[in-house]
Design an enzyme around this catalytic site. Structure first.
Site, PDB file in Angstrom:
ATOM      1  N   ARG A 273       0.866  -1.174   0.000  1.00  8.81           N
ATOM      2  CA  ARG A 273       0.000   0.000   0.000  1.00  8.81           C
ATOM      3  C   ARG A 273       0.911   1.235   0.000  1.00  8.81           C
ATOM      4  O   ARG A 273       1.973   1.228   0.638  1.00  8.81           O
ATOM      5  CB  ARG A 273      -0.892   0.031   1.247  1.00  8.81           C
ATOM      6  N   GLU A 302      -2.981   7.936  -3.605  1.00  3.59           N
ATOM      7  CA  GLU A 302      -3.582   7.428  -4.831  1.00  3.59           C
ATOM      8  C   GLU A 302      -4.894   8.130  -5.130  1.00  3.59           C
ATOM      9  O   GLU A 302      -5.660   8.336  -4.188  1.00  3.59           O
ATOM     10  CB  GLU A 302      -3.836   5.915  -4.676  1.00  3.59           C
ATOM     11  N   HIS A 320      -1.434   0.649  -9.816  1.00  4.12           N
ATOM     12  CA  HIS A 320      -2.062  -0.329  -8.917  1.00  4.12           C
ATOM     13  C   HIS A 320      -2.666  -1.507  -9.719  1.00  4.12           C
ATOM     14  O   HIS A 320      -3.864  -1.787  -9.619  1.00  4.12           O
ATOM     15  CB  HIS A 320      -3.149   0.364  -8.060  1.00  4.12           C
TER      16      HIS A 320
HETATM   17  N1  LIG Z   1      -0.771  -3.768  -5.193  1.00  2.79           N
HETATM   18  C1  LIG Z   1      -1.794  -4.602  -5.213  1.00  2.79           C
HETATM   19  O1  LIG Z   1      -2.588  -4.645  -6.146  1.00  2.79           O
HETATM   20  C2  LIG Z   1      -1.971  -5.555  -4.083  1.00  2.79           C
HETATM   21  C3  LIG Z   1      -2.512  -6.823  -4.346  1.00  2.79           C
HETATM   22  C4  LIG Z   1      -2.691  -7.695  -3.283  1.00  2.79           C
HETATM   23  C5  LIG Z   1      -2.329  -7.301  -1.998  1.00  2.79           C
HETATM   24  N2  LIG Z   1      -1.805  -6.063  -1.788  1.00  2.79           N
HETATM   25  C6  LIG Z   1      -1.402  -5.664  -0.435  1.00  2.79           C
HETATM   26  O2  LIG Z   1      -0.516  -6.662   0.061  1.00  2.79           O
HETATM   27  C7  LIG Z   1      -0.824  -6.914   1.425  1.00  2.79           C
HETATM   28  C8  LIG Z   1      -0.347  -8.289   1.819  1.00  2.79           C
HETATM   29  O3  LIG Z   1      -1.157  -9.297   1.249  1.00  2.79           O
HETATM   30  P1  LIG Z   1      -0.978 -10.836   1.656  1.00  2.79           P
HETATM   31  O4  LIG Z   1      -2.073 -11.592   1.029  1.00  2.79           O
HETATM   32  O5  LIG Z   1       0.429 -11.266   1.415  1.00  2.79           O
HETATM   33  O6  LIG Z   1      -1.223 -10.719   3.228  1.00  2.79           O
HETATM   34  P2  LIG Z   1      -0.612 -11.605   4.395  1.00  2.79           P
HETATM   35  O7  LIG Z   1      -1.448 -11.282   5.582  1.00  2.79           O
HETATM   36  O8  LIG Z   1      -0.496 -13.015   3.957  1.00  2.79           O
HETATM   37  O9  LIG Z   1       0.865 -11.017   4.595  1.00  2.79           O
HETATM   38  C9  LIG Z   1       1.155  -9.843   5.268  1.00  2.79           C
HETATM   39  C10 LIG Z   1       2.397 -10.104   6.106  1.00  2.79           C
HETATM   40  O10 LIG Z   1       2.844  -8.854   6.660  1.00  2.79           O
HETATM   41  C11 LIG Z   1       3.354  -9.155   7.933  1.00  2.79           C
HETATM   42  N3  LIG Z   1       3.432  -7.942   8.745  1.00  2.79           N
HETATM   43  C12 LIG Z   1       2.433  -7.284   9.365  1.00  2.79           C
HETATM   44  N4  LIG Z   1       2.930  -6.215  10.032  1.00  2.79           N
HETATM   45  C13 LIG Z   1       4.261  -6.195   9.791  1.00  2.79           C
HETATM   46  C14 LIG Z   1       5.331  -5.346  10.179  1.00  2.79           C
HETATM   47  N5  LIG Z   1       5.102  -4.293  10.986  1.00  2.79           N
HETATM   48  N6  LIG Z   1       6.574  -5.625   9.737  1.00  2.79           N
HETATM   49  C15 LIG Z   1       6.799  -6.707   8.952  1.00  2.79           C
HETATM   50  N7  LIG Z   1       5.831  -7.552   8.553  1.00  2.79           N
HETATM   51  C16 LIG Z   1       4.586  -7.296   8.966  1.00  2.79           C
HETATM   52  C17 LIG Z   1       2.380 -10.190   8.499  1.00  2.79           C
HETATM   53  O11 LIG Z   1       2.922 -10.888   9.603  1.00  2.79           O
HETATM   54  C18 LIG Z   1       2.143 -11.057   7.286  1.00  2.79           C
HETATM   55  O12 LIG Z   1       3.039 -12.147   7.217  1.00  2.79           O
HETATM   56  C19 LIG Z   1      -2.348  -6.703   1.495  1.00  2.79           C
HETATM   57  O13 LIG Z   1      -2.772  -6.384   2.795  1.00  2.79           O
HETATM   58  C20 LIG Z   1      -2.581  -5.561   0.530  1.00  2.79           C
HETATM   59  O14 LIG Z   1      -2.539  -4.321   1.198  1.00  2.79           O
HETATM   60  C21 LIG Z   1      -1.641  -5.195  -2.797  1.00  2.79           C
HETATM   61  O1  LIG Z   2      -5.468  -5.526  -1.711  1.00  2.00           O
HETATM   62  C1  LIG Z   2      -5.661  -5.885  -2.865  1.00  2.00           C
HETATM   63  O2  LIG Z   2      -6.252  -6.944  -3.145  1.00  2.00           O
HETATM   64  C2  LIG Z   2      -5.139  -5.069  -4.016  1.00  2.00           C
HETATM   65  O3  LIG Z   2      -4.657  -3.857  -3.685  1.00  2.00           O
HETATM   66  C3  LIG Z   2      -5.977  -5.065  -5.230  1.00  2.00           C
HETATM   67  O4  LIG Z   2      -5.887  -6.326  -5.764  1.00  2.00           O
END
Ligand SMILES: NC(=O)c1ccc[n+]([C@@H]2O[C@H](COP(=O)([O-])OP(=O)(O)OC[C@H]3O[C@@H](n4cnc5c(N)ncnc54)[C@H](O)[C@@H]3O)[C@@H](O)[C@H]2O)c1
Ligand SMILES: O=C(O)[C@H](O)CO
Length: 386
Positions: A273, A302, A320
């Protein structure tokens, strides 16, 4: 008084009214709702980001559930409006739900869904693409070609970084961070250093096994290390990719001080994010360190970029799109719809939100469960035994 909003309606006589604030890819999600007696209303307003007032108008007087987007502000006002309309379910079409005030949803008894798992590999692939684009200066070189500036091979032309044998750093080694780490380790034979609040045993085992495989084949084995602090990753890694959730603990995790800790020629990738990075500090760092490069999919304000970022040749920026593969986006729509449907129908919550494949199989009906409800525990929702 909010203006009326344009909508498209499917199955007008359905018993349950489900609203989607956006048109979403595929048709399976619509069909699954229709088959279960839902009237589906899709907002067709030509406005990218809907305001709270727009969504209140969409919810209206009677609404059983809403599928919404990460650009919307789902707080007290919207959950109160949904609850007044008789709604019990909301799902983000996203895994991240930092746009949702889960406490407000709890207060109004609304289940909050998200869409994990289906976007893990797609998002990791974009992070890998940005890593490569930054390392090999692909966007700069593309612009150079199109500008007609190429007049022959030169030893110094767009020299970048070799990834093989370098160290990849992952901050937040959850689903996506671990998938990205595996891609970079296996694909480019990079060594891994990661920082997370929790140990990622599966990832460690994968790198160990791959290292043994390389060794058995007479190659230099890859290695892994779980860092005791984020700074250790920043100091040691050549490519650093950010994959934590956004919350109070990760806001501006990367700031002036942490940027200064990184190697001068490091690459930073952000597909988590925008606010995880202090973008003003980043622009300044990019200006001062022309060999430092970034690949950004997300931005602090954004859809805007902080002043100066668009002028930086050492930044690759995309809007994004990390989860934007057809299969993933259709799957996200399906999971979001099934989250809402499950609550409307009184189904239990799926036991393991990381195992969503049964919901995505187009040749079989989905399980009678909501795939992923983040406040299931707070609402005391039953868990599926399937
Ligand atoms: N750019 C995009 O389109 C897109 C797409 C999918 C997800 N995302 C973002 O990616 C994030 C992660 O997704 P995910 O499915 O891997 O989630 P997830 O919950 O599997 O992984 C997140 C990880 O971050 C770790 N974490 C939390 N706080 C932390 C800190 N202070 N320091 C270090 N690590 C920390 C958690 O322990 C966890 O392992 C989502 O929450 C979303 O915001 C963005
Ligand atoms: O959190 C998410 O899933 C992304 O930002 C969009 O896919």
């Amino acid at each position: 008084m909010a203006k009326p909003i344009s909508i498209e309606v499917y199955n007008p006589n359905g018993k349950y009214r489900v609203v989607s604030t956006k048109s979403m890819p595929g048709t399976r999600w619509i069909n699954l709702l229709i088959e279960q007696d839902c009237r589906v209303e899709i907002c067709t307003q030509k406005k990218t980001i809907l305001s709270v007032e727009d969504i209140i108008a969409l919810i209206g007087d009677k609404c059983d559930g809403v599928i919404g987007q990460l650009t919307e502000d789902w707080g007290e006002t919207l959950f109160a409006a949904l609850s007044r309309a008789g709604g019990k379910a909301f799902s983000n079409m996203a895994v991240g739900y930092n746009n949702v005030d889960v406490n407000a949803a709890n207060k109004h008894g609304v289940a909050v869904g998200n869409t994990p798992g289906v976007l893990t590999e797609t998002t990791a692939e974009l992070a890998a693409s940005l890593s490569l684009a930054a390392a090999r200066r692909i966007v700069e070189a593309d612009q150079f070609m199109r500008a007609g500036l190429y007049d022959g091979w030169l030893p110094h032309l767009f020299v970048g970084n070799l990834l093989k044998g370098q160290t990849v750093g992952v901050i937040g080694a959850g689903r996506i961070g671990s998938a990205y780490a595996r891609m970079m380790v296996e694909g480019f034979k990079m060594n891994l250093i990661y920082y997370d609040l929790y140990q990622s045993t599966r990832l460690e085992k994968f790198v160990t096994a791959y290292g043994e495989f390389l060794k058995a084949n007479g190659e230099q084995p890859v290695t892994w290390k779980r860092a005791a602090s984020m700074d250790e990753v920043l100091r040691e890694a050549d490519v650093i990719s950010l994959h934590p959730i956004l919350d109070k603990t990760t806001y501006h995790l990367i700031n002036k001080e942490s940027l200064a800790t990184m190697k001068k020629e490091a690459i930073l990738v952000n597909c988590s994010r925008g606010p995880v990075v202090d973008e003003v500090a980043l622009v300044e760092h990019l200006k001062q360190n022309p060999m430092f490069r970034v690949g950004l999919d997300v931005f602090e304000d954004e859809p805007y970029m902080k002043p100066g970022l668009a002028d930086m040749k050492n930044a690759v920026v995309v809007p994004h799109i990390a989860s934007a593969s057809k299969w993933t986006r259709e799957g996200m729509a399906t999971l979001a719809a099934l989250n809402v449907l499950g609550k409307i129908k009184g189904y239990p919550v799926w036991g393991d939100p990381n195992r969503v494949a049964p919901f995505l199989n187009e040749n079989a009906p989905p399980p009678a469960a909501s795939p992923s409800i983040v406040n299931a525990k707070a609402l005391g929702l039953p868990v599926s035994k399937l």
